[in-house]
Design a protein around this motif. Structure first.
Motif, PDB file in Angstrom:
ATOM      1  N   UNK A   1     -27.289  19.067 109.165  1.00  0.00           N
ATOM      2  CA  UNK A   1     -28.464  19.275 108.335  1.00  0.00           C
ATOM      3  C   UNK A   1     -29.105  20.616 108.694  1.00  0.00           C
ATOM      4  N   UNK A   2     -29.524  21.389 107.703  1.00  0.00           N
ATOM      5  CA  UNK A   2     -30.192  22.657 107.993  1.00  0.00           C
ATOM      6  C   UNK A   2     -31.410  22.457 108.900  1.00  0.00           C
ATOM      7  N   UNK A   3     -31.530  23.287 109.910  1.00  0.00           N
ATOM      8  CA  UNK A   3     -32.639  23.278 110.856  1.00  0.00           C
ATOM      9  C   UNK A   3     -32.671  22.034 111.748  1.00  0.00           C
ATOM     10  N   UNK A   4     -31.705  21.119 111.565  1.00  0.00           N
ATOM     11  CA  UNK A   4     -31.643  19.912 112.388  1.00  0.00           C
ATOM     12  C   UNK A   4     -30.406  19.956 113.271  1.00  0.00           C
ATOM     13  N   UNK A   5     -29.255  20.243 112.682  1.00  0.00           N
ATOM     14  CA  UNK A   5     -27.995  20.257 113.407  1.00  0.00           C
ATOM     15  C   UNK A   5     -27.132  19.070 113.048  1.00  0.00           C
ATOM     16  N   UNK A   6     -26.176  18.745 113.911  1.00  0.00           N
ATOM     17  CA  UNK A   6     -25.230  17.659 113.647  1.00  0.00           C
ATOM     18  C   UNK A   6     -25.891  16.307 113.875  1.00  0.00           C
TER      19      UNK A   6
END
Length: 203
Positions: free
Chosen positions: A124-129
Motif C-alpha cells: 500500500x502506498x505510504x504503508x508498505x507490505x
C-alpha cells in the motif's frame, strides 16, 4: 471515510459514508423503489436494504470504526458493496496468523462451492507490505440469518502498537461480480493513509 487523528480512506463519490450509530436508509429505499417497475423489483430492493441494515449492525458489533457503501440498480438486479475499517487487538503473548485475525470478523463459506481463501501480500502506498485475505465468506446478519459474500480483508499493523491492527474489509453479496469487486476494494484500500495522533483500535 475518516476517524479523527487516525486514518483516512477514500471511497467513490457515489458511495455513502455510513453513520455507524444510527444510519437511516429511508432516502435510499425511496430512491431505489422509485426506479422499480414491478412488485418483484420492489421486493428485491426492500430485501437489499434490510440486508444492508443488518450488515451495518454486524459491523458495529464486531468493532467497526468507520464504514461506507453503495446500493444501486444494475440492470434487472441490484448491486451492493460495503467497506468498513475494523480495529483488532491481539492479547499480549498471543500470536495469531493472518487467517485467524480474519476469522475474528467472519468465517469462510463452506457450502455451494464457496469457501476458498487466499492469503497474499500487497504493498500500500505510504504503508508498505501488508497481508490480504480474499475469498467468499459466510457473514452472520442476525442470530438466525447469514449470507455468503465476496470478501477482501487487508490487515494493516497499527504504528507503535504491537499486536494492534486496522483491517480494511470489503464485502458484497454479488458473487458473480467477484473479480470486478476485488478491483474496487483494492482501489479503495489503496487510498488508506494514517493521519497521526493516538487512536487505540477496538478489541
Amino acid at each position: 471515510m475518516t476517524a479523527p487523528g487516525s486514518f483516512t480512506l477514500r471511497v467513490p463519490d457515489s458511495w455513502l459514508d455510513y453513520d455507524l450509530a444510527r444510519q437511516d436508509f429511508a432516502r435510499q429505499q425511496e430512491e431505489i423503489r422509485a426506479e422499480t417497475t414491478t412488485p418483484e423489483q420492489r421486493r428485491a430492493a426492500d430485501d437489499a436494504l434490510r440486508q444492508a441494515r443488518r450488515l451495518l449492525r454486524t459491523a458495529r458489533r464486531r468493532g467497526a470504526v468507520s464504514a461506507a457503501g453503495m446500493i444501486a440498480r444494475d440492470g434487472e438486479g441490484l448491486l451492493m458493496a460495503f467497506v468498513a475499517v475494523f480495529g483488532v487487538t491481539v492479547p499480549d503473548g498471543v500470536d495469531l496468523s493472518v487467517n485467524e485475525l480474519a476469522q475474528q470478523l467472519s468465517r469462510p463459506a463452506g457450502t455451494g462451492g464457496y469457501g476458498d481463501r487466499s492469503v497474499t501480500s500487497v504493498t500500500l502506498p505510504e504503508i508498505g507490505a501488508v497481508a490480504r485475505i480474499t475469498g467468499t465468506e459466510v457473514v452472520e446478519l442476525t442470530g438466525d440469518t447469514s449470507a455468503v459474500m465476496v470478501a477482501m480483508h487487508t490487515v494493516i499493523p497499527f504504528p507503535g502498537q504491537p499486536g494492534s491492527y486496522l483491517v480494511v474489509t470489503g464485502m458484497s453479496p454479488n458473487l458473480p461480480l467477484a473479480d470486478a469487486l476485488y478491483d474496487v476494494f483494492d482501489a479503495i484500500t489503496g487510498t488508506f493513509r494514517f493521519t497521526g495522533g493516538d487512536v487505540t483500535p477496538a478489541g
